[in-house]
Design a protein around this motif. Structure first.
Motif, PDB file in Angstrom:
ATOM      1  N   GLY A  31      52.642  47.580  32.486  1.00 12.58           N
ATOM      2  CA  GLY A  31      52.674  46.314  32.253  1.00 12.58           C
ATOM      3  C   GLY A  31      51.605  45.460  32.260  1.00 12.58           C
ATOM      4  N   TYR A  32      51.619  44.155  32.150  1.00 11.38           N
ATOM      5  CA  TYR A  32      50.441  43.504  31.726  1.00 11.38           C
ATOM      6  C   TYR A  32      50.436  42.189  32.815  1.00 11.38           C
ATOM      7  N   ILE A  33      49.121  41.868  33.032  1.00 10.82           N
ATOM      8  CA  ILE A  33      48.808  40.716  33.796  1.00 10.82           C
ATOM      9  C   ILE A  33      47.911  39.840  33.020  1.00 10.82           C
ATOM     10  N   VAL A  34      48.126  38.572  32.899  1.00  8.47           N
ATOM     11  CA  VAL A  34      47.066  37.534  32.499  1.00  8.47           C
ATOM     12  C   VAL A  34      46.720  36.711  33.542  1.00  8.47           C
ATOM     13  N   ILE A  35      45.393  36.572  33.315  1.00  8.22           N
ATOM     14  CA  ILE A  35      44.363  35.875  34.543  1.00  8.22           C
ATOM     15  C   ILE A  35      43.846  34.664  33.654  1.00  8.22           C
ATOM     16  N   PHE A  36      44.217  33.287  33.978  1.00  3.34           N
ATOM     17  CA  PHE A  36      43.461  32.314  33.419  1.00  3.34           C
ATOM     18  C   PHE A  36      42.421  31.878  34.404  1.00  3.34           C
ATOM     19  N   ASP A  37      41.216  32.044  33.747  1.00  2.00           N
ATOM     20  CA  ASP A  37      40.017  31.864  34.389  1.00  2.00           C
ATOM     21  C   ASP A  37      39.521  30.387  34.316  1.00  2.00           C
ATOM     22  N   GLN A  38      39.724  29.738  35.789  1.00  2.00           N
ATOM     23  CA  GLN A  38      39.308  28.426  35.635  1.00  2.00           C
ATOM     24  C   GLN A  38      37.721  28.042  36.252  1.00  2.00           C
ATOM     25  N   ARG A  39      37.145  29.209  36.394  1.00  2.00           N
ATOM     26  CA  ARG A  39      35.822  29.135  37.112  1.00  2.00           C
ATOM     27  C   ARG A  39      34.824  28.587  35.899  1.00  2.00           C
ATOM     28  N   SER A  40      33.790  28.039  36.294  1.00  2.00           N
ATOM     29  CA  SER A  40      33.041  27.195  35.357  1.00  2.00           C
ATOM     30  C   SER A  40      31.824  28.351  34.833  1.00  2.00           C
ATOM     31  N   GLN A  41      31.554  29.248  35.555  1.00  2.00           N
ATOM     32  CA  GLN A  41      30.758  30.530  35.238  1.00  2.00           C
ATOM     33  C   GLN A  41      31.527  31.983  35.607  1.00  2.00           C
ATOM     34  N   SER A  42      32.025  32.570  34.755  1.00  2.00           N
ATOM     35  CA  SER A  42      32.328  33.861  35.299  1.00  2.00           C
ATOM     36  C   SER A  42      31.422  34.785  34.969  1.00  2.00           C
ATOM     37  N   THR A  43      31.643  36.259  35.520  1.00  2.00           N
ATOM     38  CA  THR A  43      30.641  37.194  35.471  1.00  2.00           C
ATOM     39  C   THR A  43      31.290  38.020  34.191  1.00  2.00           C
ATOM     40  N   PRO A  44      30.361  37.798  33.128  1.00  2.00           N
ATOM     41  CA  PRO A  44      30.908  38.723  31.983  1.00  2.00           C
ATOM     42  C   PRO A  44      31.052  40.351  32.277  1.00  2.00           C
ATOM     43  N   ALA A  45      30.044  40.850  32.806  1.00  2.00           N
ATOM     44  CA  ALA A  45      30.241  42.341  33.020  1.00  2.00           C
ATOM     45  C   ALA A  45      31.328  42.632  34.085  1.00  2.00           C
ATOM     46  N   ALA A  46      31.696  41.892  34.859  1.00  2.00           N
ATOM     47  CA  ALA A  46      32.937  42.267  35.761  1.00  2.00           C
ATOM     48  C   ALA A  46      34.056  41.742  35.392  1.00  2.00           C
ATOM     49  N   ASP A  47      34.136  40.644  34.391  1.00  2.00           N
ATOM     50  CA  ASP A  47      35.587  40.177  33.926  1.00  2.00           C
ATOM     51  C   ASP A  47      35.587  40.210  32.466  1.00  2.00           C
ATOM     52  N   GLU A  48      35.602  41.458  32.031  1.00  2.00           N
ATOM     53  CA  GLU A  48      35.912  41.923  30.462  1.00  2.00           C
ATOM     54  C   GLU A  48      37.169  41.172  29.916  1.00  2.00           C
ATOM     55  N   PRO A  49      37.398  40.605  28.983  1.00  2.00           N
ATOM     56  CA  PRO A  49      38.447  39.889  28.516  1.00  2.00           C
ATOM     57  C   PRO A  49      39.920  40.627  28.368  1.00  2.00           C
ATOM     58  N   LEU A  50      39.787  41.814  27.976  1.00  2.00           N
ATOM     59  CA  LEU A  50      40.869  42.570  27.995  1.00  2.00           C
ATOM     60  C   LEU A  50      40.533  44.239  28.512  1.00  2.00           C
ATOM     61  N   THR A  51      41.250  44.807  29.643  1.00  2.00           N
ATOM     62  CA  THR A  51      40.717  45.903  30.031  1.00  2.00           C
ATOM     63  C   THR A  51      42.179  46.673  30.465  1.00  2.00           C
ATOM     64  N   THR A  52      42.243  48.050  30.531  1.00  2.92           N
ATOM     65  CA  THR A  52      43.566  48.626  30.883  1.00  2.92           C
ATOM     66  C   THR A  52      42.983  49.779  32.160  1.00  2.92           C
ATOM     67  N   GLN A  53      43.814  49.670  33.146  1.00  9.29           N
ATOM     68  CA  GLN A  53      43.460  50.355  34.244  1.00  9.29           C
ATOM     69  C   GLN A  53      44.856  51.039  34.742  1.00  9.29           C
ATOM     70  N   THR A  54      44.749  52.142  35.842  1.00  5.05           N
ATOM     71  CA  THR A  54      45.894  52.618  36.314  1.00  5.05           C
ATOM     72  C   THR A  54      45.784  52.232  37.650  1.00  5.05           C
ATOM     73  N   SER A  55      47.074  51.863  37.946  1.00  2.00           N
ATOM     74  CA  SER A  55      47.276  51.347  39.491  1.00  2.00           C
ATOM     75  C   SER A  55      47.385  52.462  40.385  1.00  2.00           C
ATOM     76  N   PRO A  56      47.290  52.065  41.589  1.00  2.00           N
ATOM     77  CA  PRO A  56      47.356  53.201  42.683  1.00  2.00           C
ATOM     78  C   PRO A  56      48.490  54.263  42.609  1.00  2.00           C
ATOM     79  N   SER A  57      49.536  53.562  42.051  1.00  2.00           N
ATOM     80  CA  SER A  57      50.828  54.520  42.081  1.00  2.00           C
ATOM     81  C   SER A  57      50.824  55.062  40.477  1.00  2.00           C
TER      82      SER A  57
END
Length: 79
Positions: A31-57
């Motif tokens: 599935g997909y999650i879209v997060i709209f970031d309203q913060r004035s300064q996001s952390t680029p290293a922690a908040d890559e624009p597009l990532t894929t990960q495996t959920s706990p299940s």
């Protein structure tokens, strides 16, 4: 779809848990999650624009983080 607002916790963990429930219910493996970031300064290293990960299940989850332009942040924050 979630919004990361200034001064608020990152919504990703809760979004993954919510999406997992939907995926399990529908019998889907990804599935997909879209997060709209309203913060004035996001952390680029922690908040890559597009990532894929495996959920706990074991679901494959693609996460798209979209930074909103400064003028748009103000409009959405007040609504």
């Amino acid at each position: 779809m979630k919004t990361h607002r200034p001064g608020k916790a990152n919504p990703l963990k809760d979004a993954i848990l919510q999406l997992e429930d939907y995926l399990n219910h529908l019998g889907l493996s990804s599935g997909y999650i879209v997060i709209f970031d309203q913060r004035s300064q996001s952390t680029p290293a922690a908040d890559e624009p597009l990532t894929t990960q495996t959920s706990p299940s074991g679901h494959s989850i693609t996460i798209a983080r979209l930074a909103l332009p400064p003028g748009r942040r103000q409009t959405l924050a007040s609504s």
